[in-house]
Write an enzyme that holds these catalytic residues in place. Structure first.
Site, short mmCIF file in Angstrom:
data_model
loop_
_atom_site.label_atom_id
_atom_site.label_comp_id
_atom_site.label_asym_id
_atom_site.label_seq_id
_atom_site.Cartn_x
_atom_site.Cartn_y
_atom_site.Cartn_z
CG ASN A 54 49.39 49.78 25.87
OD1 ASN A 54 48.43 49.00 25.80
ND2 ASN A 54 50.04 50.00 26.99
CB SER B 87 36.32 47.83 39.77
OG SER B 87 36.10 46.54 40.27
CE1 TYR C 36 40.21 45.45 39.72
CE2 TYR C 36 41.55 46.49 38.02
CZ TYR C 36 40.30 46.11 38.52
OH TYR C 36 39.16 46.42 37.83
CE LYS D 89 40.06 49.95 37.61
NZ LYS D 89 40.10 50.73 36.35
CG PHE E 77 28.58 45.15 40.34
CD1 PHE E 77 28.43 46.52 40.25
CD2 PHE E 77 28.59 44.56 41.60
CE1 PHE E 77 28.27 47.30 41.40
CE2 PHE E 77 28.41 45.34 42.76
CZ PHE E 77 28.26 46.71 42.65
CG LEU F 74 32.99 31.74 36.53
CD1 LEU F 74 33.66 30.49 37.08
CD2 LEU F 74 31.73 32.08 37.35
CB THR G 202 39.59 24.78 39.78
OG1 THR G 202 40.40 23.80 39.15
CG2 THR G 202 39.63 24.57 41.29
C1 WQD Z 1 34.22 35.46 39.78
C2 WQD Z 1 33.97 34.28 40.69
C3 WQD Z 1 35.95 33.33 41.63
C4 WQD Z 1 37.68 31.74 37.97
C5 WQD Z 1 37.39 40.56 39.02
C6 WQD Z 1 37.82 41.95 39.37
C7 WQD Z 1 36.74 42.92 38.98
C8 WQD Z 1 36.48 42.78 37.52
C9 WQD Z 1 36.04 41.34 37.21
C10 WQD Z 1 37.63 44.21 35.98
C11 WQD Z 1 34.85 34.31 41.94
C12 WQD Z 1 35.24 32.32 40.74
C13 WQD Z 1 36.85 32.39 38.86
C14 WQD Z 1 37.83 30.34 38.05
C15 WQD Z 1 36.27 30.28 39.87
N1 WQD Z 1 37.64 43.16 36.80
N2 WQD Z 1 36.16 31.67 39.79
N3 WQD Z 1 37.11 29.66 39.00
O1 WQD Z 1 37.25 38.25 40.94
O2 WQD Z 1 34.72 38.70 41.00
O3 WQD Z 1 36.24 40.24 39.76
O4 WQD Z 1 37.11 40.48 37.65
O5 WQD Z 1 36.73 44.90 35.64
O6 WQD Z 1 37.19 44.23 39.29
O7 WQD Z 1 37.99 42.01 40.77
O8 WQD Z 1 35.81 37.98 38.86
O9 WQD Z 1 35.54 36.22 37.18
O10 WQD Z 1 37.71 36.32 38.49
O11 WQD Z 1 35.64 35.54 39.61
O12 WQD Z 1 35.63 29.65 40.73
O13 WQD Z 1 38.59 29.69 37.29
O14 WQD Z 1 34.32 33.09 39.99
O15 WQD Z 1 36.43 32.68 42.80
O16 WQD Z 1 34.10 33.80 43.01
P1 WQD Z 1 36.01 38.73 40.26
P2 WQD Z 1 36.23 36.49 38.46
#
Ligand code: WQD
Length: 340
Positions: A33, A125, A150, A154, A179, A201, A217
């Site tokens: 979509n 996930s 979320y 799952k 992962f 990230l 950050t």
């Molecule tokens: C990774 C690490 C943040 C942004 C999520 C979902 C997972 C999958 C991937 C779908 C963490 C740190 C992040 C930033 C930071 N989703 N971070 N500054 O939360 O492990 O997983 O996304 O498939 O199901 O849960 O991924 O990339 O958000 O964070 O320090 O600006 O990077 O705290 O430790 P996450 P993420």
């Protein structure tokens, strides 16, 4: 097993999977979509596949539209990506996540049953594990209630699929527990296109590197980890895409009804280590500050992936640095910008 319906097939993981499906001789059909992707992606998917890809701009909650697709095509299997995936947004708007992520799966399953299509690969996930007691985390690890709507969708979707097997012995399911998907296709023709400020990230790192963001950050530097920052298992999106091809082959060739696999590299990488890898491949120094922890984050998680290696005959090929390099190349293809 030829024609595969790929729901959310224009999204980040979906688009890379469509390319690998074609490379492996399958015929993917996309339904999307475009709530979290754009139609332009299709042109580049077709460029990489060297052929047209049948696609429908439809919502997976629309059973009538799904029915029409199943009537028009001899679908032999489904890969279900279509779902919202922003952890933070799910906390603010849980109903949106329950309605869409669970509702769309139920619609797809109902229409599959009407057409006796009995094979599905589900995009799950590692969030289903919460903060594991022991690391690396294996598929047999305890599933504790997810700490976000979320993650809970799952878990509920996994249970729905497992219950369906009980009611229909012909029904076959592979649950792929991703992962952290990162990187982009080496061609830089497709990659991650976060809408607005990236939650994840790596896109935040590359957008900061390209001047789209002022600074990164780091959410918390006081964890009980190697350098105080959270540890994750970052897996190249093309490696993840190939795991879906292997999952379809498993469904085709194995007599078992349920396969559950961790799809990760098996290596834990901290936020600071990820930043260092980016700085190396971009030959730059990233502008970042250490800030407060983010609610909902688990401290550290990485995969035991030996089950997927053995039973799916799948192996992660790309290194963290290669994934960062492809992510950076993709970001540069989108252009550098002045800070905003
Ligand atoms: C990774 C690490 C943040 C942004 C999520 C979902 C997972 C999958 C991937 C779908 C963490 C740190 C992040 C930033 C930071 N989703 N971070 N500054 O939360 O492990 O997983 O996304 O498939 O199901 O849960 O991924 O990339 O958000 O964070 O320090 O600006 O990077 O705290 O430790 P996450 P993420």
């Amino acid at each position: 097993m030829r024609k595969i319906l790929v729901t959310g097939g224009s999204g980040y993981i979906g688009s890379h999977t469509v390319v690998e499906l074609v490379n492996a001789g399958f015929e993917p059909i996309i339904i999307d979509n475009y709530s979290n992707s754009s139609p332009e992606v299709l042109q580049n998917i077709e460029k990489l596949c060297h052929r047209k890809i049948t696609h429908y701009k439809e919502d997976c909650n629309n059973e009538e539209k799904l029915r029409k697709i199943f009537l028009d095509h001899q679908i032999s299997g489904v890969i279900h990506f279509a779902a919202y995936k922003a952890v933070g947004e799910s906390v603010e708007n849980p109903l949106k996540y329950y309605e869409n992520n669970i509702g769309s799966l139920i619609s797809v399953l109902k229409v599959m049953a009407e057409f006796s299509v009995n094979s599905i690969v589900f995009s799950s996930s590692c969030t289903v594990y919460g903060q594991p007691e022991n690391l690396p985390v294996s598929e047999e690890s305890e599933i504790i209630k997810a700490n976000s709507p979320y993650g809970y969708t799952k878990q509920v979707c996994e249970q729905i699929l497992i219950d369906l097997i009980q009611s229909n012995p012909k029904f076959k399911v592979v649950l792929l527990r991703y992962f952290n998907p990162i990187g982009a296709h080496p061609s830089s023709l497709i990659g991650e296109l976060p809408i607005g400020i990236p939650n994840n990230l790596v896109p935040f790192i590359t957008q900061t590197g390209a001047g789209w963001r002022k600074e990164l950050t780091v959410f918390g530097a006081d964890y009980n980890t190697i350098d105080g920052t959270c540890v994750r298992d970052y897996i190249h999106v093309v490696d993840l895409a190939n795991a879906h091809v292997k999952a379809l082959e498993w469904l085709q060739n194995k007599d078992e009804n349920l396969g559950v696999f961790n799809i990760g590299t098996g290596n834990g990488v901290s936020v600071l280590q990820a930043i260092k890898a980016f700085e190396k491949v971009s030959n730059s120094s990233l502008n970042y500050v250490k800030g407060k922890r983010r609610a909902g984050d688990v401290e550290q998680i990485w995969a035991s992936n030996t089950k997927a290696e053995k039973e799916l005959n799948w192996k992660a090929k790309y290194t963290l640095e290669e994934a960062m390099e492809h992510a950076w190349k993709w970001q540069l293809s989108l252009g550098r910008k002045t800070e905003n």
